[in-house]
Design an enzyme around this catalytic site. Structure first.
Site, short mmCIF file in Angstrom:
data_model
loop_
_atom_site.label_atom_id
_atom_site.label_comp_id
_atom_site.label_asym_id
_atom_site.label_seq_id
_atom_site.Cartn_x
_atom_site.Cartn_y
_atom_site.Cartn_z
CG ASP A 81 3.54 12.12 1.12
OD1 ASP A 81 4.68 11.61 1.25
OD2 ASP A 81 2.76 11.78 0.22
C1 BGC Z 1 4.90 9.36 -1.14
C2 BGC Z 1 4.60 8.60 0.14
C3 BGC Z 1 5.85 7.94 0.62
C4 BGC Z 1 6.94 8.98 0.81
C5 BGC Z 1 8.25 8.41 1.30
C6 BGC Z 1 6.11 10.27 -1.02
O1 BGC Z 1 6.52 10.70 -2.29
O2 BGC Z 1 3.76 10.10 -1.53
O3 BGC Z 1 3.58 7.66 -0.08
O4 BGC Z 1 5.60 7.23 1.81
O5 BGC Z 1 7.20 9.61 -0.43
O6 BGC Z 1 8.89 7.67 0.32
#
Ligand code: BGC
Length: 739
Positions: free
Chosen positions: A285
């Site tokens: 993530d």
């Molecule tokens: C989130 C993810 C997301 C990623 C990209 C993170 O803050 O937890 O779910 O896909 O950002 O935007």
């Protein structure tokens, strides 16, 4: 001259011999890469717009250190608003692939500087509504429509679906997730993935695993038993991975039993690859975890969004031998094997031309399939042409989805007042004017809406005189709404999990005034996750849980209120009522006396597993949902590996029924639930009097009859009781079998 010709020829020959992704075997491409190219392939190209999430107190986290800056790779920013890009090596045919969020639709910027054309996407209903439909076929249709937008807007991999278990109603991102039950979560996610990937683009099943809260998400240490992990928190992922082959998996921010998910070899290699046979790649993530070398070794192939610091560290680690080249090669190879399938490698010339109108129709259809009718004393469906007094801000500022990365930049949203008017209902104009002006004024004082923040006006205070004036209408609709989103959890306080004093007062005033004139009151809930509805039935004639139903919200809610569509959604999560009745309420956020640890003491007793086992009453049980007709069940049996039951529409309206099958297994360990969902199915539309026979296989990619004991899956010998049920508390028929 001759020397020049020879030199030119050898350059051409070398170029001809240089392997290219998509044309040559991936192993040849990897063999032709320099160490630096390999390292850059496992690190995304940093986006300066991305902000790392706050870490838990006392936790060290290096993923967001800026580093020297020497190794800053330039993001190609091919699709503005996408969450990340990969690194490109043009000489080897490796393009910079584009990663963008999900899950309720594609999130990219709707406008580009100097460009007249717009790039809006369809806002579909959020995850919890999709799972409330209990209809994998319709979810697959949604996936196809989303995948089509991903493809046509030039994105390669969608960062969705989210299928963390809804362990607690206060989790800020519950709306992005599906259910408190792993079977519902896994089957819904698998259908979504199949739909998206049928369009030639990839998905990223997230957040693997146990990302069940937002508080301290980057560093919270979750202490979970092996049994609860296997049966609950990993099970949905197992079903999705085995049942739909997602191109990528996104590891979560949190720690599980002391180790970050993205540094956890047991999770990412032993379980995901060795046991489940996964052959895609794993990405972190955004800014997840700490140590890039540990991440590489654990099997977290790609670091997103990628920072210069990570490149520095990995290059040094290869140099010093801390990171064996074979590990780097393995991860690069896994990434390239997926990239090979992307539209960018296939040379798809995207034209930014999705059919938004057709997709809006898909969004409206699934929205009506997943709304849940909680209470109805005959007030619904509404007959046509009625005059409605519409109370509550969310009637005029209906919310399609939540905030955070799961937000979608849609072209419009249909609010409930608009939906009612479009269907021929008239609104009490004085009341509507007062609400609209209040909301417009407050919003003019607030920052504009964007994905991270969706401002909502404070609830308008209607006076008693206004309620009285509006009671000339034929009925009242009172809307109650909640916004939530990524980055924070909700609270068990008034105005959030609990109704505010003002909401209670509004309900009381409206109910008293309208009932004294013999007129019904309908409550519509525009929420992403459960709230405490204790007492609301006593102040209303019908309650419709509309969830966060996407951009067609107003039309879809009206479709249900008017009976144009008979409600058929059922709860994928228990509506407990009192927060203290939620089994994880004592261990949510952080456990008592701890700084950054949460202990899953309830173990398997999440949601209905707890309520059915303890006999405690939930306000609305898991699996519950009303219809404008009734269904009777008959002839229930186990035939071979399938559960078979006849469902008859015994009421007066055409409709669909969700049938759930629960099982009681012989317990091999203490503390097992008395019943667990083992299969489900939804009928097609049945006309009054019509019957259908549902034949539902129990075993799919996993066997729901197994349980985790002695460190493995076991099918216990003994008597199994099966129920065909209309909800977890409405068991209609049973049968037994010996295994
Ligand atoms: C989130 C993810 C997301 C990623 C990209 C993170 O803050 O937890 O779910 O896909 O950002 O935007």
């Amino acid at each position: 001259m001759r020397i020049q010709t020879i030199a030119m020829a050898s350059v051409l020959m070398m170029a001809a011999c240089t392997p290219k992704l998509g044309k040559n075997d991936v192993s040849k491409v990897v063999a032709a890469m320099t160490t630096e190219e390999k390292v850059r392939t496992v690190v995304g190209t940093f986006h300066d717009l991305a902000t790392p999430p706050p870490v838990a107190p006392g936790v060290n986290n290096r993923a967001d250190y800026p580093g020297s800056g020497e190794n800053t790779a330039v993001s190609r920013n091919q699709v503005p608003g996408a969450a990340g890009d990969g690194y490109d090596v043009p000489r080897l045919g490796i393009p910079a692939v584009v990663y963008a969020d999900g899950p309720a639709g594609l999130r990219i910027d709707p406008r580009r500087e100097g460009v007249e054309k717009t790039f809006f996407c369809t806002a579909f209903p959020t995850g919890t509504l999709l799972s409330s439909a209990w209809d994998t076929q319709t979810v697959e249709e949604v996936g196809k429509a989303i995948g089509d937008e991903v493809h046509r807007y030039g994105v390669d991999i969608l960062l969705a679906p989210g299928l963390n278990l809804q362990r607690n109603p206060l989790t800020g991102r519950n709306f992005e997730y599906y259910s408190e039950d792993p079977l519902v979560s896994g089957l819904t996610a698998a259908a979504y993935v199949r739909g998206v990937q049928s369009q030639g683009v990839g998905t990223s099943v997230k957040h693997f695993a146990a990302n069940n809260q937002e508080l301290y998400r980057n560093g919270i240490n979750e202490i979970i038993s092996q049994r609860a992990l296997r049966e609950l928190y990993l099970r949905g992922f197992e079903i999705a991975v085995k049942g739909s082959d997602p191109w990528t998996v996104m590891s979560s921010y949190n720690k599980i039993n002391g180790t970050y998910a993205s540094e956890n070899e047991w999770l990412l290699t032993t379980v995901l690859r060795d046991e489940w046979g996964y052959d895609g790649f794993v990405m972190t993530d955004w800014f997840g975890a700490d140590d890039p070398v540990l991440q590489m070794k654990a099997g977290n192939d790609l670091l997103m969004p990628g920072t210069p610091n990570q490149i520095d560290e990995l290059l040094a680690a290869v140099e010093s031998g801390l990171l064996p080249v074979e590990v780097l090669d393995r991860n690069v190879e896994r990434i390239l094997k997926v990239l090979e399938r992307t539209p960018r490698v296939k040379g798809f010339a995207y034209a930014d031309d999705p059919d938004l109108e057709a997709h809006a129709a898909v969004s409206r259809k699934i929205a009506t399939e997943g709304m849940v009718l909680l209470h109805n004393n005959g007030a619904l469906p509404l007959s046509s042409g009625k005059k409605v007094a519409l109370f509550g801000n969310y009637g005029y500022d209906t919310q399609p989805g939540g905030s955070g990365s799961g937000y979608v930049n849609r072209a419009y949203k249909v609010t409930l007042d608009q939906g009612l008017e479009a269907a021929g209902y008239t609104l009490d104009q004085n009341l509507s004017k007062a609400y609209r002006e209040h909301i417009a004024y407050e919003k003019s004082q607030m920052p504009a809406e964007y994905f991270w923040v969706v401002p909502t006006a404070s609830e308008y205070q209607v006076s008693e005189a206004q309620v009285k004036g509006a009671s000339e209408a034929d009925l009242a609709i009172v809307t109650i709404g909640r916004m939530s989103g990524e980055g924070g959890d909700r609270s068990a306080s008034e105005g959030d999990y609990l109704l505010s004093a003002q909401e209670r007062l509004l309900l009381k005033q409206v109910y008293k005034t309208f009932h004294s004139n013999g007129k019904p009151v309908v409550v519509v809930l525009n929420v992403g996750a459960p709230i405490d509805l204790s007492g609301v039935e006593d102040l209303s004639d019908a309650i419709l849980l509309a969830w966060l139903p996407g951009q067609e919200a107003g039309h879809a809610i009206t479709d249900i209120l008017s009976g144009a569509v008979n409600p058929s959604g059922k709860l994928p999560v228990t509506l407990a009522g009192k927060y203290e009745d939620v089994p994880s309420s004592r261990n949510f956020g952080v456990s008592e006396g701890e700084i950054n640890t949460v202990r899953y003491e309830e173990d398997l007793m999440v949601g209905y597993r707890h309520f059915t086992t303890t006999g405690k009453k939930a306000l609305y049980p898991f699996g519950f949902g009303l219809s404008y007709t009734q269904f009777t069940y008959s002839d229930f049996s186990l035939e071979g590996d399938s559960l078979v039951v006849t469902v008859t529409n015994s009421g007066k309206a055409a409709g669909r029924e969700v049938v759930q099958f629960y099982v009681n297994k012989p317990a091999l360990t203490e503390g097992r639930p008395v019943r667990e969902l083992c299969a489900y199915a939804k009928t097609g539309v049945l006309a009054p009097g019509e019957s259908t026979v549902l034949t539902v296989p129990i075993k799919g990619v996993v066997n729901p009859l197994e349980q985790w004991a002695d460190d493995k899956w076991v099918l216990a010998g003994g008597t199994y009781t099966f129920w065909a049920a209309a909800s977890s508390e409405d068991l209609r028929l049973s049968t037994q079998a010996q295994f």
